[in-house]
Design an enzyme around this catalytic site. Structure first.
Site, mmCIF file in Angstrom:
data_model
loop_
_atom_site.group_PDB
_atom_site.id
_atom_site.type_symbol
_atom_site.label_atom_id
_atom_site.label_comp_id
_atom_site.label_asym_id
_atom_site.label_seq_id
_atom_site.Cartn_x
_atom_site.Cartn_y
_atom_site.Cartn_z
ATOM 1 N N GLU A 61 -46.502 40.678 -9.718
ATOM 2 C CA GLU A 61 -46.953 39.316 -10.003
ATOM 3 C C GLU A 61 -48.435 39.396 -10.337
ATOM 4 O O GLU A 61 -49.281 39.528 -9.450
ATOM 5 C CB GLU A 61 -46.699 38.410 -8.798
ATOM 6 C CG GLU A 61 -45.233 38.255 -8.427
ATOM 7 C CD GLU A 61 -44.401 37.608 -9.507
ATOM 8 O OE1 GLU A 61 -44.986 36.951 -10.404
ATOM 9 O OE2 GLU A 61 -43.170 37.728 -9.480
ATOM 10 N N CYS A 76 -53.751 32.055 -9.762
ATOM 11 C CA CYS A 76 -53.270 32.853 -10.896
ATOM 12 C C CYS A 76 -52.641 31.997 -11.988
ATOM 13 O O CYS A 76 -52.637 32.392 -13.155
ATOM 14 C CB CYS A 76 -52.287 33.913 -10.421
ATOM 15 S SG CYS A 76 -50.821 33.256 -9.610
#
Length: 458
Positions: A212, A246
């Site tokens: 990720e 993010c």
């Protein structure tokens, strides 16, 4: 931690897994219930730890971290029995009278390496998925959020045996030691640079990985959008956690005709919710001095429309909007990961799309418009991990939507059932009967048999 200790814990976890104990659904449910109680018991201590790392309010920590952790546990507790059931799939006439099934099974011993920006959520949510799937877990929190790492280690290591679920703290050297060992699954959240290192280390053991990562996530704003509401949603999404998210909108691409209106609306929303010169319960610190200095240099490299106030002693950077920005500017060369929002105007949608496509695939993308043709065009032409129409970041909160990147923004996905799947192997089982055996596959091979096989396999 000594190398021998790491090796010993991994070996003990492997032995527990081989005993088949963690494969029992009842055992998994008991452990998830225990984890839920442990988190609840230590909630106040976790709020204090996150505040120490970020000066982040209890409200903000619950909303962005613990709410998702509780949701993932509750989801697993509710649906785990269903997720674990073998699933019957169709068989063709060629296979008669056999039946076909898919059996989910845990992979083994999993290594979860969390990130510092949401130090509770990004450690516990993948760990919950791994435990629900029946694995043993070693958790390595991000060392930059040191107090959050300590509370995770304290509450997990004192409530779970190290052969089942254990936290190992440390910096990059500890991660390197861990990666020298063989795991059955590695789950990493962090930068693309470190993701490459993880992937390379995993390849030595052919270990499956989920990465990720991040990237420069664009937000497209078109002239038909509700500009006031667009600004409100973008400001919240961008400056949540001081931009250290993010999936935050990394930059805005706005139609030239509404650039000025959007800039003023964003400025107005910032003034409404954030103070120019101080931390509040609505805002957080930059994680450390190195990131503070990096972000300060980006601000100094271009034109500031609003914000830009900095206080090094408390690592404070006010919500900052930059304009007159081009793709060649310093602020557009890397993921910002902070409270700095560049705005780029465009007149031709195809030129804007090409600029995004010429760069690495982003983790997220956002589109603000009521024009369905534009939405369809962007979804079709731009590759990204996931995103939203007329909103930002909120797709992350729906556990029915797999969360993950594509290309340099990540490999694999998780959340909800997808998280269970990520830490599982799906074993294919073909079950035949002794009652009947068609002669089709046995010699002699004839043209008639071949014609029949062709027909049955259509």
């Amino acid at each position: 931690m000594e190398k021998e200790s790491i090796a010993s814990i991994i070996q003990k976890q492997r032995e527990l897994f081989e005993s088949n104990r963690t494969k029992d659904v009842k055992f998994r449910l008991e452990q998830l219930n225990t984890l839920k109680k442990v988190i609840k018991k230590n909630e106040a201590a976790m709020y204090m730890a996150v505040y120490s790392d970020f000066a982040k309010s209890e409200f903000d920590t619950f909303m962005t971290e613990l709410s998702m952790v509780y949701h993932e546990i509750n989801l697993a507790l509710k649906y785990l029995k269903e997720w674990c059931k073998p699933r019957k799939v169709a068989s063709s006439l060629l296979h008669f009278p056999a039946k076909s099934y898919i059996y989910p099974e845990p992979l083994g011993t999993a290594l979860v390496i969390g990130a510092w920006n949401y130090p509770l959520q990004l450690c516990l949510v993948p760990a919950i998925s791994a435990l629900a799937a029946g694995n043993t877990v070693i958790l390595k929190p991000g060392e930059q959020s040191a107090e959050s790492s300590r509370i995770l280690a304290a509450m997990i290591n004192s409530n779970f045996p190290d052969d089942y679920f254990h936290v190992i703290e440390g910096a990059a050297d500890v991660s390197s030691q861990l990666l020298n060992h063989r795991f059955d699954k590695i789950f990493f959240t962090g930068s693309t640079t470190v993701g490459r290192i993880i992937y390379k280390a995993a390849a030595e053991h052919l270990t499956p990985v989920t990465l990720e990562l991040g990237g420069k996530s664009p937000a497209f704003v078109f002239r038909d959008a509700n500009i006031r509401l667009t600004a409100k949603r973008l400001v919240w999404a961008k400056f949540l956690n001081a931009g250290q998210t993010c999936v935050a909108p990394d930059y805005i691409l706005v139609e030239k005709s509404v650039e000025g209106v959007l800039l003023e609306a964003i400025k107005s929303e910032i003034k409404r919710y954030y103070k120019e010169c101080s931390l509040t319960e609505n805002y957080t610190q930059i994680i450390n001095d190195r990131h503070f200095e990096r972000l300060s240099k980006l601000i100094d490299s271009g034109d500031v429309y609003c914000g830009g106030t900095r206080k090094a002693e408390i690592r404070f950077i006010s919500p900052t909007v930059m304009y007159n920005v081009s793709f060649d500017d310093e602020v557009m060369k890397e993921e910002i990961f902070g409270p700095v929002l560049p705005v780029i105007a465009f007149e031709d949608i195809d030129v804007a799309i090409k600029a995004v496509k010429d760069r690495p695939k982003p983790l997220s993308a956002y589109v603000y418009t009521n024009n369905r043709k534009i939405v369809k065009k962007l979804i079709k032409e731009v590759s990204f991990g996931g995103g939203a129409i007329n909103d930002s970041v909120m797709h992350l909160s729906n556990s029915n939507l797999p969360f993950g990147g594509v290309g340099l923004s990540g490999i694999g996905s998780y959340h909800g059932k997808t998280g269970f799947d990520t830490f599982s192997h799906f074993k294919s089982i073909y079950r035949n009967s002794f009652r009947f055996e068609p002669p089709l596959k046995y010699p002699p091979y004839t043209k008639a048999k071949l014609r029949l096989i062709r027909f049955l396999m259509r």
